[in-house]
Design a protein around this motif. Structure first.
Motif, short mmCIF file in Angstrom:
data_model
loop_
_atom_site.label_atom_id
_atom_site.label_comp_id
_atom_site.label_asym_id
_atom_site.label_seq_id
_atom_site.Cartn_x
_atom_site.Cartn_y
_atom_site.Cartn_z
N VAL A 129 -21.52 -35.46 43.12
CA VAL A 129 -22.89 -35.20 42.71
C VAL A 129 -23.89 -35.75 43.71
O VAL A 129 -23.76 -36.88 44.19
CB VAL A 129 -23.17 -35.83 41.32
N ALA A 130 -24.90 -34.95 44.03
CA ALA A 130 -26.09 -35.35 44.78
C ALA A 130 -27.17 -34.35 44.41
O ALA A 130 -26.86 -33.22 43.99
CB ALA A 130 -25.84 -35.36 46.28
N PRO A 131 -28.43 -34.72 44.51
CA PRO A 131 -29.49 -33.79 44.11
C PRO A 131 -29.40 -32.45 44.84
O PRO A 131 -29.16 -32.39 46.03
CB PRO A 131 -30.77 -34.54 44.50
N ILE A 132 -29.60 -31.39 44.08
CA ILE A 132 -29.65 -30.04 44.62
C ILE A 132 -31.12 -29.66 44.80
O ILE A 132 -31.94 -29.85 43.90
CB ILE A 132 -28.96 -29.02 43.69
N ALA A 133 -31.46 -29.15 45.98
CA ALA A 133 -32.83 -28.77 46.29
C ALA A 133 -33.01 -27.27 46.11
O ALA A 133 -32.22 -26.48 46.62
CB ALA A 133 -33.19 -29.18 47.72
N LEU A 134 -34.05 -26.88 45.37
CA LEU A 134 -34.43 -25.48 45.22
C LEU A 134 -35.76 -25.27 45.93
O LEU A 134 -36.66 -26.11 45.83
CB LEU A 134 -34.59 -25.09 43.75
N GLY A 135 -35.88 -24.15 46.64
CA GLY A 135 -37.14 -23.84 47.30
C GLY A 135 -37.23 -24.33 48.72
O GLY A 135 -38.33 -24.43 49.27
N THR A 136 -36.10 -24.62 49.33
CA THR A 136 -36.13 -25.15 50.70
C THR A 136 -36.18 -24.04 51.73
O THR A 136 -36.51 -24.28 52.89
CB THR A 136 -34.88 -26.01 50.96
#
Length: 359
Positions: A129-136
């Motif tokens: 798990v690690a943060p998923i970025a949307l809108g990059t």
């Protein structure tokens, strides 16, 4: 005197430039009279948005860039109808042998299987798990999201599995999903960056023709903050001699709207973006086009673009240092500490597979 070239209304790029070609042979016109419509009528043919369904095998993209604060992202769409002339994602349309110009903002791709693919990837035993970025890359809340709701489906999976995420957008459509983002933020699982590049509606309409009005975005910042969602304002990009004079006022308005931090990035012009941007300047700002490019080149080591890690995000030289100094003073004046939020990863619950759903 020669008549100026006809312009299409409400689009960002002024031309549909040739791109690097990766896959297909050169496409030639078939000789239909429609191919010459612009020349015959003197008015550009109407440009309608089309959406092609894409079926990728995976949905999480990985990167190892040392100057990017995340290692994974999801892009529900390719291309973006907002039409921001400066968008560094424009060159990706060349991978489809389409133009990074008008094609990028009108010939879009949607990934309706995204939520199912995400569920499958999160269920894999080796997933960490690690943060998923949307809108990059392109905006997850561009206009077609209202109908396709692919971003909504992704958020539902992330909320269900207690998976951390960040969202970058320039659309107040993000408020539609406050029912998911609010509870996730309360658990330390979500943060949103709202992009606001200019407060002048005339400038905003020119550089980001189909993005929501800047005031709507600031109202969205307030609504997100009031709902307990950590929200940041992204002043990206800053365009010298066009928007840089607004830097202090943007920081002030961000603080008033409830943002907990701001950041800025000087304009970047990779690959095909540079000639598109130059053509846009010649159309909309011919009085200062040379000045704008001269300052950009001073920021980018004498080039239109600096692709090097670290300096590509900050720029270099006296103009870059001046921007950073002005920005720091403005943030200090308006009480923005510019501290990031650490999202939790310990709450993640792997999604149940078909076997688990039987019990």
């Amino acid at each position: 005197m020669a008549k100026p070239p006809a312009r299409r209304a409400v689009r960002g790029a002024t031309v549909n430039t040739e791109s690097r070609r990766f896959n297909l042979p050169q496409v030639e016109a078939d000789g239909d009279w429609l191919d010459a419509r612009d020349d015959l009528d003197g008015v550009p043919a109407p440009l309608h948005t089309t959406v092609t369904i894409e079926h990728p095998r995976t949905i999480i993209s990985r990167n190892a860039s040392p100057d990017v604060g995340f290692d994974r992202s999801i892009n529900p769409y390719r291309g973006c109808e907002h039409g921001c002339i400066y968008c560094f994602a424009r060159p990706t349309h060349a991978f489809h042998d389409l133009s990074p110009g008008l094609d990028f903002e009108s010939r879009l791709f949607a990934k309706p299987d995204a939520a199912a693919l995400l569920r499958a990837e999160l269920a894999r035993p080796g997933y960490t798990v690690a943060p998923i970025a949307l809108g990059t890359n392109t905006d997850p809340y561009q206009p077609i999201e209202s109908d396709w709701r692919i971003t909504r489906g992704i958020l539902e999976v992330l909320a269900e599995t207690h998976h951390p995420l960040t969202i970058t957008t320039k659309s107040d459509r993000v408020l539609r999903d406050l029912d998911l983002l609010g509870p996730m933020a309360a658990q330390g699982l979500a943060g949103v960056a709202m992009s606001v590049t200019s407060l002048d509606p005339l400038i905003a309409r020119t550089i980001e023709p189909r993005a929501p009005h800047p005031e709507r975005r600031l109202k969205a910042v307030r609504a997100l903050a009031d709902a307990g969602v950590p929200v940041y304002v992204s002043i990206a990009p800053v365009i010298p001699a066009i928007t840089d004079h607004e830097l202090e006022h943007l920081v002030e308005r961000a603080a008033e709207a409830g943002a907990q931090a701001c950041f800025f990035i000087p304009v970047r012009l990779p690959h095909e973006v540079a000639p598109l941007f130059r053509a846009w300047l010649d159309t909309h700002y011919p009085d200062r086009a040379a000045k704008v490019m001269a300052i950009i080149q001073s920021l980018r080591g004498g080039r239109d673009n600096d692709p090097d890690f670290f300096t590509r995000m900050k720029g270099s030289g006296p103009w870059a240092e001046l921007m950073r100094t002005r920005f720091k003073i403005a943030c200090r004046k308006h009480g923005l500490a510019n501290r990031g939020t650490t999202l939790r990863t310990d709450l993640f619950r792997r999604p149940a597979g078909p076997q688990g759903e039987l019990f």
